[in-house]
Design a protein around this motif. Structure first.
Motif, PDB file in Angstrom:
ATOM      1  N   PHE A  34       0.710  -1.276   0.242  1.00  0.00           N
ATOM      2  CA  PHE A  34       0.085  -0.007   0.025  1.00  0.00           C
ATOM      3  C   PHE A  34       0.849   1.199   0.063  1.00  0.00           C
ATOM      4  O   PHE A  34       1.948   1.088   0.745  1.00  0.00           O
ATOM      5  N   CYS A  89      -6.461   3.123   4.894  1.00  0.00           N
ATOM      6  CA  CYS A  89      -6.644   3.233   3.464  1.00  0.00           C
ATOM      7  C   CYS A  89      -8.140   2.684   3.359  1.00  0.00           C
ATOM      8  O   CYS A  89      -8.187   1.182   3.453  1.00  0.00           O
ATOM      9  N   VAL A  91     -10.864   1.364   0.852  1.00  0.00           N
ATOM     10  CA  VAL A  91     -11.187   1.216  -0.600  1.00  0.00           C
ATOM     11  C   VAL A  91     -12.695   0.740  -0.800  1.00  0.00           C
ATOM     12  O   VAL A  91     -13.135  -0.311  -0.177  1.00  0.00           O
ATOM     13  N   SER A 100      -9.784  -8.987  -7.581  1.00  0.00           N
ATOM     14  CA  SER A 100      -9.092  -7.683  -7.741  1.00  0.00           C
ATOM     15  C   SER A 100      -7.708  -7.650  -7.447  1.00  0.00           C
ATOM     16  O   SER A 100      -7.302  -8.199  -6.164  1.00  0.00           O
ATOM     17  N   VAL A 102      -5.713  -4.535  -7.679  1.00  0.00           N
ATOM     18  CA  VAL A 102      -5.354  -3.061  -7.831  1.00  0.00           C
ATOM     19  C   VAL A 102      -6.455  -2.492  -6.770  1.00  0.00           C
ATOM     20  O   VAL A 102      -7.784  -2.558  -7.169  1.00  0.00           O
ATOM     21  N   LEU A 103      -6.283  -1.777  -5.791  1.00  0.00           N
ATOM     22  CA  LEU A 103      -7.140  -1.203  -4.701  1.00  0.00           C
ATOM     23  C   LEU A 103      -6.747   0.200  -4.553  1.00  0.00           C
ATOM     24  O   LEU A 103      -5.749   0.667  -4.136  1.00  0.00           O
ATOM     25  N   ASN A 104      -7.607   1.058  -4.914  1.00  0.00           N
ATOM     26  CA  ASN A 104      -7.762   2.701  -5.006  1.00  0.00           C
ATOM     27  C   ASN A 104      -8.609   2.997  -3.997  1.00  0.00           C
ATOM     28  O   ASN A 104      -9.885   2.792  -3.960  1.00  0.00           O
ATOM     29  N   GLY A 105      -8.240   3.774  -3.036  1.00  0.00           N
ATOM     30  CA  GLY A 105      -9.166   4.384  -2.077  1.00  0.00           C
ATOM     31  C   GLY A 105      -8.762   5.684  -1.416  1.00  0.00           C
ATOM     32  O   GLY A 105      -7.765   6.371  -2.000  1.00  0.00           O
ATOM     33  N   THR A 122      -5.431  10.594  -1.389  1.00  0.00           N
ATOM     34  CA  THR A 122      -5.691   8.952  -1.906  1.00  0.00           C
ATOM     35  C   THR A 122      -4.764   8.169  -1.557  1.00  0.00           C
ATOM     36  O   THR A 122      -3.584   8.198  -0.976  1.00  0.00           O
ATOM     37  N   CYS A 123      -5.116   6.864  -1.557  1.00  0.00           N
ATOM     38  CA  CYS A 123      -4.174   5.811  -1.451  1.00  0.00           C
ATOM     39  C   CYS A 123      -4.302   4.682  -2.405  1.00  0.00           C
ATOM     40  O   CYS A 123      -5.389   4.554  -3.125  1.00  0.00           O
ATOM     41  N   ARG A 124      -3.608   3.708  -2.551  1.00  0.00           N
ATOM     42  CA  ARG A 124      -3.480   2.584  -3.469  1.00  0.00           C
ATOM     43  C   ARG A 124      -2.784   1.427  -2.748  1.00  0.00           C
ATOM     44  O   ARG A 124      -1.652   1.649  -2.247  1.00  0.00           O
ATOM     45  N   GLU A 126      -1.778  -2.659  -4.065  1.00  0.00           N
ATOM     46  CA  GLU A 126      -1.807  -4.014  -4.841  1.00  0.00           C
ATOM     47  C   GLU A 126      -1.560  -5.269  -4.064  1.00  0.00           C
ATOM     48  O   GLU A 126      -0.869  -5.373  -3.048  1.00  0.00           O
TER      49      GLU A 126
END
Length: 386
Positions: A34, A89, A91, A100, A102-105, A122-124, A126
């Motif tokens: 993350f 984070c 999501v 899934s 890829v996690l975008n939040g 934002t955060c992301r 994998e």
């Protein structure tokens, strides 16, 4: 039990193992990555509790924290716990499936005594380990490196070098190395000798020098080259880092600070205090204009930045770090620096170009007790971990 701990406990109690089956879930032994709060955090799962949530360890900045992946009806939450500070984070589950990757939040940081927390932008994430693996760079080994990434105040540049000391010596693009093959739009010009190494960027038609990163042998630290970011005329305008591509994380670069300091949401700051060095993200603001966010370093805490007496000779900027014990730490900076016989303009002269650090006074307040704790410094930075 603090309010935030009670809230997280209630969240876990409302969770269902079925949710973990409809969302990506880290099995024991697997590692997720993350990026939040200008940090890269790796979460290694050690098990799953009766509610279907994952427990594990978080490695970030050379430190190890406790971590969780919580499954809820409306969101998957990654939580890293630094004593009584919580990095999160969130999501949204819209579009999420068990496969899934890829996690975008959205990211927030909390003190355990507060439920509201501060926005971090934002955060992301994998569902794999993204930590690069590479060998330490040596000065003699520089000519053998073909692919470079350069962290600058203008962002990350990628360069692919084919020769040294010749013009042109390669191609470059403003962006990641993966963008290079698709749209190289710059020439990468290099110099290399026992005294220094540089990667400079120029337009191709006509050839016009734009910017460059220049480092000397003493800039070789921790497997990367730390140097000065130069304008087309050779004037230092910030600090940069050159690193072999894919071998290490993006590093902090900084633009040469100017007074009055530019303040705005979305900034990243580095702050040196007697208790250590901290990196802070200022992503939110209060109704009065005070910036808010979070600090990560030897310990974690909430960030706030406030300008006082703006536009006057007494203008100061306060960089606050709030911990969960009610203690407020501050670095107070102003245009002038006290040298014992008076104040000098610390923004006038070559000294600032070497470090980009604005010097100030460190304060600590606990209750009604306020004490000076020594010197401190701040500088605005740019990072690819955002």
């Amino acid at each position: 039990m603090t309010r935030l701990v009670r809230w997280l406990t209630l969240t876990a109690a409302l969770a269902s193992p079925a949710l973990a089956q409809s969302q990506p879930h880290p099995q024991a032994g697997t590692t997720w990555t993350f990026v939040l709060g200008a940090q890269m955090m790796t979460f290694k799962a050690t098990g799953t509790d009766k509610d279907g949530d994952a427990l594990g360890q978080v490695n970030v900045g050379g430190r190890q924290l406790s971590g969780f992946v919580l499954h809820e009806a409306d969101a998957l939450r990654f939580v890293a716990v630094d004593k009584t500070t919580w990095w999160m984070c969130r999501v949204p589950t819209t579009g999420l499936t068990s496969s899934s990757t890829v996690l975008n939040g959205a990211a927030r940081v909390y003190l355990s005594q507060q439920e509201s927390g501060h926005d971090l932008g934002t955060c992301r994430g994998e569902t794999r380990n993204l930590l690069p693996q590479g060998q330490a760079l040596t000065w003699a080994g520089i000519p053998a490196v073909g692919d470079w990434e350069i962290d600058t105040p203008d962002g990350i540049y990628a360069a692919r070098l084919t020769s040294f000391g010749k013009t042109p010596s390669g191609q470059a693009v403003k962006g990641r190395l993966g963008d290079l093959g698709a749209a190289p739009n710059l020439l990468a010009l290099t110099t290399y000798d026992p005294q220094g190494f540089s990667i400079n960027f120029a337009t191709a038609r006509p050839v016009e020098l734009q910017t460059g990163c220049l480092a000397s042998l003493d800039g070789l630290k921790d497997g990367v080259l730390q140097g000065q970011y130069l304008s087309s005329g050779g004037t230092p305008v910030g600090l940069c880092v050159m690193r072999p591509a894919r071998t290490t994380l993006p590093r902090l670069a900084s633009a040469l600070p100017r007074w009055p300091l530019a303040l705005g949401a979305g900034q990243v700051w580095e702050m040196g205090m007697p208790e250590g060095t901290f990196t802070g993200v200022a992503a939110g603001h209060t109704a009065s204009g005070e910036l808010t966010g979070g600090w990560f370093g030897p310990t974690s805490g909430l960030l706030s930045i406030e300008r006082v007496d703006g536009g006057s000779a007494q203008e100061r900027v306060f960089f606050f770090r709030h911990d969960d014990q009610g203690v407020i730490h501050a670095c107070v900076v102003e245009q002038g620096r006290d040298i014992g016989i008076g104040k000098v303009d610390q923004f006038d002269g070559p000294g600032l170009q070497l470090t980009n650090r604005v010097l100030g006074r460190a304060l600590r307040q606990e209750g009604d007790d306020l004490e000076a704790t020594g010197e401190c410094w701040v500088r605005p930075v740019v990072t690819g971990l955002k």
